[in-house]
Scaffold this motif. Sequence first.
Motif, PDB file in Angstrom:
ATOM      1  N   SER A 169      20.507  12.297  16.585  1.00  0.00           N
ATOM      2  CA  SER A 169      20.326  13.013  17.607  1.00  0.00           C
ATOM      3  C   SER A 169      22.273  12.529  18.466  1.00  0.00           C
ATOM      4  N   GLY A 170      22.824  13.154  19.398  1.00  0.00           N
ATOM      5  CA  GLY A 170      24.078  12.982  19.954  1.00  0.00           C
ATOM      6  C   GLY A 170      25.361  13.422  19.267  1.00  0.00           C
ATOM      7  N   TRP A 171      25.010  13.741  17.970  1.00  0.00           N
ATOM      8  CA  TRP A 171      25.944  14.185  17.164  1.00  0.00           C
ATOM      9  C   TRP A 171      26.313  15.558  17.185  1.00  0.00           C
ATOM     10  N   GLU A 172      25.719  15.949  17.555  1.00  0.00           N
ATOM     11  CA  GLU A 172      25.163  17.985  17.831  1.00  0.00           C
ATOM     12  C   GLU A 172      26.862  18.682  17.827  1.00  0.00           C
ATOM     13  N   ALA A 173      28.234  17.834  18.996  1.00  0.00           N
ATOM     14  CA  ALA A 173      29.700  17.865  17.942  1.00  0.00           C
ATOM     15  C   ALA A 173      30.393  17.818  17.029  1.00  0.00           C
ATOM     16  N   PHE A 174      29.755  16.764  16.779  1.00  0.00           N
ATOM     17  CA  PHE A 174      30.231  16.265  15.099  1.00  0.00           C
ATOM     18  C   PHE A 174      30.706  17.575  14.549  1.00  0.00           C
ATOM     19  N   ARG A 175      29.169  17.757  14.557  1.00  0.00           N
ATOM     20  CA  ARG A 175      28.222  18.851  12.942  1.00  0.00           C
ATOM     21  C   ARG A 175      28.768  20.123  13.729  1.00  0.00           C
ATOM     22  N   SER A 176      29.464  21.122  14.141  1.00  0.00           N
ATOM     23  CA  SER A 176      29.843  21.403  14.698  1.00  0.00           C
ATOM     24  C   SER A 176      31.117  21.771  14.434  1.00  0.00           C
ATOM     25  N   ALA A 177      31.050  19.893  14.128  1.00  0.00           N
ATOM     26  CA  ALA A 177      32.906  20.791  14.351  1.00  0.00           C
ATOM     27  C   ALA A 177      33.601  20.773  12.811  1.00  0.00           C
ATOM     28  N   GLN A 178      32.303  19.562  11.927  1.00  0.00           N
ATOM     29  CA  GLN A 178      31.853  19.886  10.213  1.00  0.00           C
ATOM     30  C   GLN A 178      31.792  21.312  10.254  1.00  0.00           C
ATOM     31  N   GLY A 179      31.263  22.118  10.711  1.00  0.00           N
ATOM     32  CA  GLY A 179      30.673  23.145  10.449  1.00  0.00           C
ATOM     33  C   GLY A 179      31.666  24.538  10.300  1.00  0.00           C
ATOM     34  N   SER A 180      32.089  24.153  11.566  1.00  0.00           N
ATOM     35  CA  SER A 180      33.565  25.251  11.667  1.00  0.00           C
ATOM     36  C   SER A 180      34.658  24.638  10.312  1.00  0.00           C
ATOM     37  N   HIS A 181      35.214  23.637  10.263  1.00  0.00           N
ATOM     38  CA  HIS A 181      36.018  23.040   9.429  1.00  0.00           C
ATOM     39  C   HIS A 181      35.519  23.828   7.980  1.00  0.00           C
ATOM     40  N   LEU A 182      34.262  23.703   7.217  1.00  0.00           N
ATOM     41  CA  LEU A 182      33.301  24.355   5.915  1.00  0.00           C
ATOM     42  C   LEU A 182      33.199  25.526   6.809  1.00  0.00           C
ATOM     43  N   TYR A 214      19.066  25.213   5.141  1.00  0.00           N
ATOM     44  CA  TYR A 214      19.265  26.222   5.769  1.00  0.00           C
ATOM     45  C   TYR A 214      19.250  27.108   4.208  1.00  0.00           C
ATOM     46  N   ILE A 215      19.090  28.296   3.778  1.00  0.00           N
ATOM     47  CA  ILE A 215      20.029  28.874   2.631  1.00  0.00           C
ATOM     48  C   ILE A 215      20.113  30.173   3.369  1.00  0.00           C
ATOM     49  N   TRP A 216      21.487  30.164   3.737  1.00  0.00           N
ATOM     50  CA  TRP A 216      22.794  30.946   4.014  1.00  0.00           C
ATOM     51  C   TRP A 216      22.916  31.822   2.794  1.00  0.00           C
ATOM     52  N   PRO A 233      17.984  25.418  14.898  1.00  0.00           N
ATOM     53  CA  PRO A 233      18.529  26.743  15.110  1.00  0.00           C
ATOM     54  C   PRO A 233      19.095  26.492  16.566  1.00  0.00           C
ATOM     55  N   SER A 234      18.871  25.861  17.859  1.00  0.00           N
ATOM     56  CA  SER A 234      19.320  25.156  18.837  1.00  0.00           C
ATOM     57  C   SER A 234      20.911  24.967  19.016  1.00  0.00           C
ATOM     58  N   GLU A 235      21.669  24.681  17.701  1.00  0.00           N
ATOM     59  CA  GLU A 235      22.357  23.693  17.607  1.00  0.00           C
ATOM     60  C   GLU A 235      24.026  24.742  17.292  1.00  0.00           C
ATOM     61  N   GLU A 236      24.780  23.501  17.940  1.00  0.00           N
ATOM     62  CA  GLU A 236      26.315  25.702  18.078  1.00  0.00           C
ATOM     63  C   GLU A 236      26.308  25.417  17.098  1.00  0.00           C
ATOM     64  N   VAL A 237      26.539  24.552  15.980  1.00  0.00           N
ATOM     65  CA  VAL A 237      27.042  24.963  14.629  1.00  0.00           C
ATOM     66  C   VAL A 237      25.557  25.887  13.719  1.00  0.00           C
ATOM     67  N   TYR A 238      24.367  26.005  14.091  1.00  0.00           N
ATOM     68  CA  TYR A 238      23.785  26.927  13.360  1.00  0.00           C
ATOM     69  C   TYR A 238      24.132  28.540  14.004  1.00  0.00           C
ATOM     70  N   VAL A 255      25.372  29.497   0.989  1.00  0.00           N
ATOM     71  CA  VAL A 255      25.528  27.806   1.483  1.00  0.00           C
ATOM     72  C   VAL A 255      24.563  27.534   1.336  1.00  0.00           C
ATOM     73  N   CYS A 256      24.288  26.752   0.896  1.00  0.00           N
ATOM     74  CA  CYS A 256      22.672  25.766   0.908  1.00  0.00           C
ATOM     75  C   CYS A 256      23.333  24.859   1.718  1.00  0.00           C
ATOM     76  N   GLY A 257      22.146  24.138   2.594  1.00  0.00           N
ATOM     77  CA  GLY A 257      22.500  22.619   2.781  1.00  0.00           C
ATOM     78  C   GLY A 257      21.343  21.696   3.901  1.00  0.00           C
ATOM     79  N   ASP A 258      21.439  20.666   3.502  1.00  0.00           N
ATOM     80  CA  ASP A 258      21.143  19.965   4.982  1.00  0.00           C
ATOM     81  C   ASP A 258      21.784  20.284   5.982  1.00  0.00           C
ATOM     82  N   PHE A 259      21.514  20.945   7.065  1.00  0.00           N
ATOM     83  CA  PHE A 259      22.699  20.608   8.077  1.00  0.00           C
ATOM     84  C   PHE A 259      22.365  20.277   9.373  1.00  0.00           C
TER      85      PHE A 259
END
Length: 452
Positions: A293-306, A399-401, A350-355, A342-346
Motif C-alpha cells: 500500500s502507498g504505491w498506488e500511483a507507482f503501479r498506475s504508472a507501471q500499468g500505463s507503460h505496459l 487478473y487474466i485480461w 479493482p478500486s485502483e487506478e491501474v485496474y 495479459v496475466c499478472g499479479d497486479f
Amino acid sequence: MYPARRCSSLLHRELTALCLSSLGTHPNKSGSPKKSSLQTSRHCHSNCVHHPPPPSSNSKPVLLGSVKVCQMGSSSSSRLFSTLAQTLSSAPLADPLVDPEDYEYEQADPDELLRECKEVLRNRPPRLHRDFFRTRASSLQNSPIRIMQWNILAQALGEGKDGFVRCPMEALNWSERKYLILEEILTYRPDVLCLQEVDHYFDTFQPVLASMGYQSSFCPKPCSPCLDVHNNNGPDGCALFFSHRRFQLLHTTHLRLSAMMLKTNQVAIVATLRCRRTDQVFCVAVTHLKARSGWEAFRSAQGSHLLQQLCNITSQSYPEMEQEEDSRTRVGETEEGIPLVVCGDFNAEPSEEVYRRFMTSPLGLDSAYKCLSEDGTTEPPYTSWKIRPSGESCSTLDYIWYSERAFHVDAVLGIPSEEQIGPDRLPSYHYPSDHLSLVCDLSFNQQPHRLM
C-alpha cells in the motif's frame, strides 16, 4: 524496508544474460550446440548467476530420496522411481541463446507425474477442490486455449522475508512444496502458463515443463529481494510457458517497466504465438507490478507503460504472418491489432487506478474472472489471503485480461471458499502459495480458416 540491494555491475550484466529468452531465435550456427560440462552450484548469490548444463536424455531415472535436488530445504524421504525425480535433479540449458528445440528432453507422461506428486504429498491434507464454471459450450472447430495465471511465491521470500505467521516453516519446505506447485499445474494442464515470483526456474520448472512439451522464457527482476536472503536460489522473476506442440513462437519481448520516467524493479514478458492448428495469432503477456500500500500511483504508472508497450507490440506485423495471401483474415488479426491476453499479479484491488486503466484502454480488454459474478461485472472477493505480523490481508490482486473483441470466455476455475482455505489462510500444508491460481478457457470469436 529491505536492506540495501547487493546489485553489482557484474550482477546486472549476468541478469541481462538471464533475460535473453530461451524462446527467441538465435544466429545460425555452423555446428550443433555444445552442451556444457561445467558443474555449477545450485545457489545463485547476488554476484553470480549460473547456467548449469542441459539434462541428458539418456540418463536413467533416479531415486528422489537419494538425490539432493535443491539446497533450499531437505531432500524428500519418498523413494520414487521417477521421471519427475530425474528431471528435477537435472540442470537447464547452459546457453540462454540456444533455442530449446536444439535439445531433446526425455518426454514425461503428465498422468504419471501427477501420480508421483500425489504419492510424495500423501501425508499432507488433500489439495483444494475447485470446480470449473462454464459460461458457454466450446466449439468443436475451435478448441479453447487454457490460460493459467499464478504467483507461486518465491521460495526465498516464503522462507526468509514474507513472515506468514500462521504457516509452519515445515509447510514451506521446498522438497515438498515444489510438488504442491507442480500438482496444481498438472491438474489443470494449461496451454499457456504465466507465473510470477519464480526463483527455481532453471533447476525445477524449465526442465520439468520442457519434458512435458512446454517452451518457456524467464525474465528476472533486476534487483530481486530474494538476493537478500541467505542461501537464496537466485533472483525471482516472471516466467512464461506455452505448449510447443500447439503454438509456434513468432516473437518475444522482455520489458523492464518504467514509472514516472524511472526504470523500476518490475518486469514483463510478451510473446506472440501462432496456433499450429488454426493459424490464429495472439499475444500473451505476464507481469508482476509493485507491491504494498502507498504505491498506488507507482503501479498506475507501471500499468500505463505496459499498456503503451502492448499497443506497440500488438500493432506490429511479423514476416511469418505475411506468408499467405489475406493473412490478416486467416490468422485472426484485425485493424485493431493482434488479440491479447495479459496475466499478472497486479498487487492492485479493482478500486485502483491501474485496474481502471486496463478496463478502459484502447486495447479493449476485459477481465475473465468477472464471469464468476452474477452480473458479470464484479471481480472475485479475493485471489490472495494471508496473515502476516501486520495483520490479515484478503485481497483481489491477480487478473487474466483478454481482448474482448477477439475471445469468448468458455470457463473459469472457481475460487475456494473461506472454509476450504481454513483459518490459517495461505500458504499452508495443502496449498503452496499465498496467491490462488487463476485458470480460464478462451476461444476465438471468429472461426479458423481451416478445420482442426
